[in-house]
Design an enzyme around this catalytic site. Sequence first.
Site, PDB file in Angstrom:
ATOM      1  N   ASP A 153       0.864  -1.168   0.000  1.00  0.00           N
ATOM      2  CA  ASP A 153       0.000   0.000   0.000  1.00  0.00           C
ATOM      3  C   ASP A 153       0.913   1.234   0.000  1.00  0.00           C
ATOM      4  OD1 ASP A 153      -2.374   1.610   0.424  1.00  0.00           O
ATOM      5  OD2 ASP A 153      -1.765   1.758   2.524  1.00  0.00           O
ATOM      6  N   ASP A 192      -0.289   5.176   1.130  1.00  0.00           N
ATOM      7  CA  ASP A 192      -0.597   6.113   2.208  1.00  0.00           C
ATOM      8  C   ASP A 192      -0.688   5.407   3.550  1.00  0.00           C
ATOM      9  OD1 ASP A 192      -0.975   8.850   1.093  1.00  0.00           O
ATOM     10  OD2 ASP A 192      -2.392   7.813  -0.201  1.00  0.00           O
TER      11      ASP A 192
END
Length: 220
Positions: A8, A10
Amino acid sequence: MIKAVVFDFDGLIMDTETFEYYSFRDLLQDYGLELPFQLYSSRIGGHVDSFDPYRYLQERCAEPLDRELLRELRREKFAALFANEHARPGVEDYLCEAKEAGLLIGLASSAPKDWVVPLLDKLRLTSYFGCIRTFENATRVKPDPELYLQVLQFFDIAPQEAVAFEDSPNGALAAKRAGMRCVIVPNELTRGLTFPEVDLRLNSMRDLSLNTMIRLLEQA
């Protein structure tokens, strides 16, 4: 056998999520309002429309507000908070280990490409990733598994041959729905949230080397 790692962005590679929350919190405080984290948390790692802080603010103010001005003020607050941020501890170590081990390296983010890639460039990490999938690539973002499934398809591997690294419940749910192993590394904002069942939880990527972590997953 694990052939790929998928990150991922953020909150996982950079802790943007914590400072985004603080910037909205500070904006609402300027109007004498508190920002309920329980409501805000639904948007972390998923679709930003799941909770709209600007709408929440407007609904509690008697006078009409200029949303574009609010956005500008919020961005200024974020920029001031985020100015000196770097990658989270251990991220680059994991990427280096993955590259040295010959693993495929992907990224799946619900955020827009014009947000993710410039920050990766700033961190000098972009070249590690053989596949990047962002908001624009999917009809449905996390917790839907579509972004992860696109990365798996690009690499032409089965879900059980990949490990996802996530920091949020929405992201972890997307990875598990895709049939992948999932390791969570919660950040300051997400460590108190309730996660779905995952394969491993780390406080930091410095807790275990990537090779040790993969060995643990393959032996489980």
